[in-house]
Write a protein that holds these residues in place. Structure first.
Motif, PDB file in Angstrom:
ATOM      1  N   TRP A   1     -12.210   3.289   6.211  1.00  0.00           N
ATOM      2  CA  TRP A   1     -12.718   2.255   5.330  1.00  0.00           C
ATOM      3  C   TRP A   1     -12.516   0.878   5.968  1.00  0.00           C
ATOM      4  O   TRP A   1     -11.567   0.669   6.734  1.00  0.00           O
ATOM      5  CB  TRP A   1     -11.985   2.293   3.997  1.00  0.00           C
ATOM      6  N   PRO A   2     -13.366  -0.106   5.630  1.00  0.00           N
ATOM      7  CA  PRO A   2     -13.150  -1.475   6.122  1.00  0.00           C
ATOM      8  C   PRO A   2     -11.853  -2.052   5.558  1.00  0.00           C
ATOM      9  O   PRO A   2     -11.339  -1.590   4.535  1.00  0.00           O
ATOM     10  CB  PRO A   2     -14.370  -2.243   5.579  1.00  0.00           C
ATOM     11  N   LEU A   3     -11.335  -3.083   6.222  1.00  0.00           N
ATOM     12  CA  LEU A   3     -10.078  -3.700   5.782  1.00  0.00           C
ATOM     13  C   LEU A   3     -10.140  -4.193   4.352  1.00  0.00           C
ATOM     14  O   LEU A   3      -9.158  -4.126   3.613  1.00  0.00           O
ATOM     15  CB  LEU A   3      -9.716  -4.863   6.714  1.00  0.00           C
ATOM     16  N   SER A   4     -11.287  -4.740   3.943  1.00  0.00           N
ATOM     17  CA  SER A   4     -11.391  -5.315   2.599  1.00  0.00           C
ATOM     18  C   SER A   4     -11.250  -4.258   1.523  1.00  0.00           C
ATOM     19  O   SER A   4     -10.867  -4.566   0.387  1.00  0.00           O
ATOM     20  CB  SER A   4     -12.726  -6.041   2.438  1.00  0.00           C
ATOM     21  N   THR A   5     -11.573  -3.017   1.843  1.00  0.00           N
ATOM     22  CA  THR A   5     -11.419  -1.917   0.894  1.00  0.00           C
ATOM     23  C   THR A   5     -10.541  -0.833   1.513  1.00  0.00           C
ATOM     24  O   THR A   5     -10.813   0.359   1.396  1.00  0.00           O
ATOM     25  CB  THR A   5     -12.783  -1.328   0.503  1.00  0.00           C
ATOM     26  N   PHE A   6      -9.483  -1.273   2.180  1.00  0.00           N
ATOM     27  CA  PHE A   6      -8.604  -0.378   2.932  1.00  0.00           C
ATOM     28  C   PHE A   6      -8.086   0.740   2.032  1.00  0.00           C
ATOM     29  O   PHE A   6      -7.616   0.503   0.923  1.00  0.00           O
ATOM     30  CB  PHE A   6      -7.421  -1.179   3.482  1.00  0.00           C
ATOM     31  N   ALA A   7      -8.183   1.945   2.518  1.00  0.00           N
ATOM     32  CA  ALA A   7      -7.657   3.098   1.788  1.00  0.00           C
ATOM     33  C   ALA A   7      -6.850   3.957   2.751  1.00  0.00           C
ATOM     34  O   ALA A   7      -7.233   4.143   3.905  1.00  0.00           O
ATOM     35  CB  ALA A   7      -8.792   3.923   1.184  1.00  0.00           C
ATOM     36  N   ALA A   8      -5.737   4.461   2.258  1.00  0.00           N
ATOM     37  CA  ALA A   8      -4.932   5.363   3.074  1.00  0.00           C
ATOM     38  C   ALA A   8      -5.768   6.590   3.421  1.00  0.00           C
ATOM     39  O   ALA A   8      -6.550   7.072   2.613  1.00  0.00           O
ATOM     40  CB  ALA A   8      -3.677   5.778   2.320  1.00  0.00           C
ATOM     41  N   ARG A   9      -5.616   7.061   4.640  1.00  0.00           N
ATOM     42  CA  ARG A   9      -6.406   8.215   5.087  1.00  0.00           C
ATOM     43  C   ARG A   9      -5.502   9.199   5.811  1.00  0.00           C
ATOM     44  O   ARG A   9      -4.639   8.812   6.588  1.00  0.00           O
ATOM     45  CB  ARG A   9      -7.543   7.761   6.006  1.00  0.00           C
TER      46      ARG A   9
END
Length: 874
Positions: A41-49
């Motif tokens: 995900w992009p930094l602005s919508t960062f999600a743990a993966r």
């Protein structure tokens, strides 16, 4: 495990070795190959993966071996991390011995057991073999004389890109040059906010834009550009042609694609994510591979055809012999007296008990020690005899590990009950804040929003607010446009210099005061009016999703949330729904601190929606028909727990009953002490914190508002367990901010459906968070993002080290490391603990094959506490 791929290939059609197939065939191969990477995900919508989310049908051990063999990536903790944990008392040596015994008992070998145990115990000290021993001439002579070693497991572990086998005239591998080209084109295509000029023909897609522009790329020679002049218009055809000219047999294509995806897993992961977001870019990963492998063909063509090489794992006979001298206490004479067959057995044994296996035993002992320590806390507690407690207030917090210390401190200060629930509170919504033209999904990224909730205000106040907001937005937009314009940027320093200089000085020398002044100035100018929420259902054909909820949906969401919290009776006068958010300045990973599951969305908006629903008379009336009777004087309010400063910010406080007001005033009275104690506990873990600071809350604000502070908080570092049970199981214990806590009462879940939903939702999210921290710690160079101080934000979507690295997918060193040499995060796989009878756990595993795979293959650990308080490992 396959010697060529970590993936199962049952769904891939078996055909001859010629490269002649349809678009559907290549799509199947790409889909299978894409399991070796994870969406980014992009930094602005960062999600743990979880970087290994597509590989969970294989065991953790198999994937670890495959990554080591194919990419040289080690995903077991290093020897230094393990020995540091041992010094800190985090690993019980008895569990190491038990792990060794299990391994010895499960393997047959023709080495005397006593000798084998002596060798293993010495090797498990994780000390390197002495360099003088390895370099001795006598050892080389013994190795030269030995010819008998036969190890079946040495084979070709994967098909690497051909460019990784060729060097240019300067000695640089062509795969590095290929990566540089691919990074350049990926940045051009994906950029949506930083570049002054967008990529020409970008609207036609990545492949076609590249195919048209590559003719003008000065980084290629005239001959190379000419070879691409008549290249196919369609990406799948270009990919087929490139693979054919590279002479990749069809049986090896999936492995070959895997190798290319793993070369730049960050950029490939971003392409994968984008392909999943819209139908317009659904073939983006195919386009990416078409560009990459077409470019590879151009670079390697002068060197084709290459001679067929069988890549074998090199085994160092001298080091295997030396290990028996060092750890097996064999002398040279004793070695010479062994027969050739015996020497082969000894070396085979040493080869099997390799460094990776030794660290695997240590990791499992580390995890077992943690589980043992936790079990002692959870099973030795005396149960309270009073079944009904009189609480002044009930506060529902996110399961986030940062909530646990705050909840513990709050419970010490009064008759407050705290509850754990996933911080989106089960609301599948996208939020649209006042004055914004865009909505933001406010739920875990594994789900899709079904409703949009908008903030509304009085029309006159809204119009006035919108004018002020647009003025601020226009100023920012103009500044950005000037900065990116070639001519206007020359004037920008003159125009903005005085203001930016004052801002820089203030934020550098008095960051707290400067940021408070800027924030207050912004708020006083904007004067956001009081808002309402669009909870009532609206829908037409032009809307992608409806606004608000139907009357039935309002009741269902409230009922579902209360049931998930276990709050269906014994309501306190005040129920506080607490979302959580963060606070930091100049931090690319700000969204990661907001919420690791919800793409950077803070939980306050969801908290307000749920509290408002639970206060609606019509919702309460219908809940009563379902057995949930909410007293008339019980009032729901909403707040947000700011994790960086450990404060509770009120978001929605309607008119309170007399009893609710009393509870509210009590919380307000104790909150300064709660914040101080929570901040003192949390900040003490930060390496730059001075223990003599008199005002922890003041210092917490400095960390949050200092734009030079690279570590405003530890985030979710050291997370290790997810405990699903009643609060009585864990209250009064200091869980050190390492446990996700979700309320659960099996007696209210006779079907087991609620437990299944917790595992499928929050259970998946917590595992993703856990494995992202794990991967960023053990392989920071590949799965992390390096030093935050040297990162470059690129294309408005991610970070790189320098100007041409992979798009870094994980957490920075400052999120997991205490110093350059000392890890702060303990890389342990998540321990899920469920308070329920054994038959509930058996039903869960039988009904959820994906979760069963995770448990059996070592991606999570599972334990339960039964009705008698007995701990059971599954």
């Amino acid at each position: 495990m396959s010697g060529t791929s970590v993936l199962t290939k049952d769904n891939v059609k078996k055909k001859d070795t010629t490269t002649n197939f349809q678009e559907s065939d290549i799509n199947v191969l790409i889909d299978s190959a894409s399991r070796v990477i994870a969406p980014l995900w992009p930094l602005s919508t960062f999600a743990a993966r979880n970087p290994w989310m597509g590989l969970e049908k294989q065991s953790f051990e198999e994937v670890a071996g495959w990554l080591k063999d194919t990419r040289g990536i080690d995903i077991y903790p290093s020897a230094s991390m393990i020995l540091s944990a041992k010094r800190k008392g985090e690993i019980d040596q008895d569990f190491v011995k038990m792990g060794l015994e299990r391994w010895l008992d499960s393997h047959s070998f023709n080495v005397p057991r006593e000798k084998a145990e002596q060798f293993c115990h010495a090797a498990l000290k994780l000390e390197a073999l002495p360099s003088n021993l390895l370099s001795s001439s006598e050892l080389e002579k013994l190795a030269d004389e030995f010819r008998g070693l036969n190890l079946d497991s040495i084979d070709n572990p994967s098909i690497q890109p051909i460019s990784s086998r060729i060097e240019n005239q300067d000695g640089e591998k062509l795969v590095n040059i290929l990566d540089h080209h691919v990074i350049k084109w990926s940045k051009l295509y994906l950029d949506e906010s930083q570049a002054g000029w967008t990529m020409p023909k970008r609207e036609e897609g990545f492949y076609r834009a590249w195919q048209r522009l590559i003719q003008y790329d000065p980084a290629l020679s005239k001959k190379q550009r000419k070879s691409l002049k008549d290249w196919p218009q369609e990406p799948h055809m270009a990919l087929e042609k490139a693979l054919s000219e590279l002479n990749i047999p069809e049986s090896e294509i999936q492995n070959y694609l895997e190798g290319h995806l793993l070369s730049l897993p960050g950029w490939a992961g971003m392409m994968l994510w984008r392909s999943q977001q819209s139908s317009h870019e659904h073939a983006l990963l195919t386009e990416y591979l078409a560009v990459r492998i077409s470019m590879e063909l151009v670079l390697v063509k002068p060197n084709l055809p290459l001679t067929k090489q069988q890549s074998e794992k090199k085994v160092s006979i001298p080091s295997l012999i030396a290990s028996w001298f060092q750890w097996g206490n064999l002398s040279i004479e004793e070695w010479k007296q062994l027969s050739s067959a015996e020497q082969n057995e000894y070396l085979s044994f040493a080869y099997s008990f390799d460094d990776k296996l030794r660290r695997k035993i240590w990791l499992e002992a580390w995890e077992q020690t943690h589980a043992d320590q936790l079990s002692q806390k959870l099973t030795t507690k005396k149960r309270k005899t009073d079944s009904e407690k009189s609480n002044l207030a009930q506060l529902a917090f996110c399961i986030d590990v940062r909530s646990e210390p705050f909840r513990r401190q709050l419970e010490k200060e009064g008759p407050f009950e705290t509850i754990g629930i996933a911080g989106f509170f089960g609301l599948q919504i996208a939020t649209n804040e006042l004055g914004s033209n865009h909505s933001h999904p406010s739920l875990p990224v594994i789900l899709k929003p079904k409703h949009k909730i908008k903030e509304t205000a009085d029309e006159k106040e809204f119009n006035s607010y919108l004018e002020r907001k647009q003025a601020v937005t226009s100023l920012g937009t103009t500044f950005k446009a000037m900065k990116q314009n070639t001519l206007a940027s020359l004037l920008l320093p003159e125009l903005s210099g005085p203001w930016l200089t004052l801002q820089m000085v203030g934020r550098s020398f008095v960051p707290r005061s400067a940021n408070r002044f800027i924030r207050n100035l912004r708020q006083s100018w904007l004067q956001k009016p009081n808002t309402n929420l669009s909870l009532n259902h609206e829908h037409n054909k032009e809307m992608e999703i409806p606004i608000g909820f139907t009357e039935e949906e309002k009741v269902n969401y409230a009922h579902q949330a209360l049931k998930m919290m276990g709050l269906i009776e014994n309501f306190a006068p005040l129920v506080v729904i607490c979302g959580h958010g963060s606070q930091s300045i100049n931090n690319p990973y700000a969204a990661a601190l907001e919420c690791g599951a919800c793409g950077g969305a803070a939980g306050g908006f969801n908290a307000r929606v749920l509290a408002t629903l639970c206060n609606l008379p019509e919702v309460r009336e219908k809940l009563s028909f379902e057995g949930i009777e909410i007293p008339r004087d019980t009032v729901f309010v909403a707040a947000e727990h700011k994790t960086t400063v450990d404060e509770l910010h009120w978001i929605y406080v309607p008119e309170l009953s007399e009893a609710a007001q009393k509870a509210f005033d009590r919380i307000e009275a104790v909150m300064p002490k709660v914040s101080d104690n929570a901040n003192k506990e949390r900040l003490a873990q930060l390496p730059s914190f001075q223990s003599k600071v008199k005002n922890p809350t003041f210092e917490a604000h400095r960390f949050a508002e200092d734009w030079s502070e690279i570590r405003p908080e530890w985030g979710l570092a050291r997370n290790a367990a997810f405990i699903i049970g009643q609060r009585e199981l864990t209250e009064d214990f200091d869980l050190e901010g390492r446990a996700f806590l979700h309320n659960y009462d099996w007696q209210q879940d006779r079907s087991g459906e609620l437990l299944g939903n917790i595992i499928a939702g929050p259970g998946t999210v917590t595992q993703w968070i856990n494995l992202q921290y794990y991967a960023s710690t053990v392989a920071s160079h590949y799965y992390g993002s390096g030093n935050k101080a040297t990162q470059t934000v690129t294309s408005g979507l991610g970070v790189m080290q320098g100007n041409a690295s992979d798009l870094l997918s994980g957490l920075p060193l400052q999120s997991v490391m205490e110093s350059d040499s000392e890890a702060y995060h303990s890389p342990l796989r998540l321990l899920i603990v469920i308070q329920a009878p054994s038959e509930y756990i058996e039903k869960l595993l039988n009904n959820n094959p994906a979760f069963l795979d995770k448990v059996q293959n070592g991606w999570v650990r599972l334990a339960s506490v039964d009705t008698d308080g007995v701990w059971i490992n599954w």
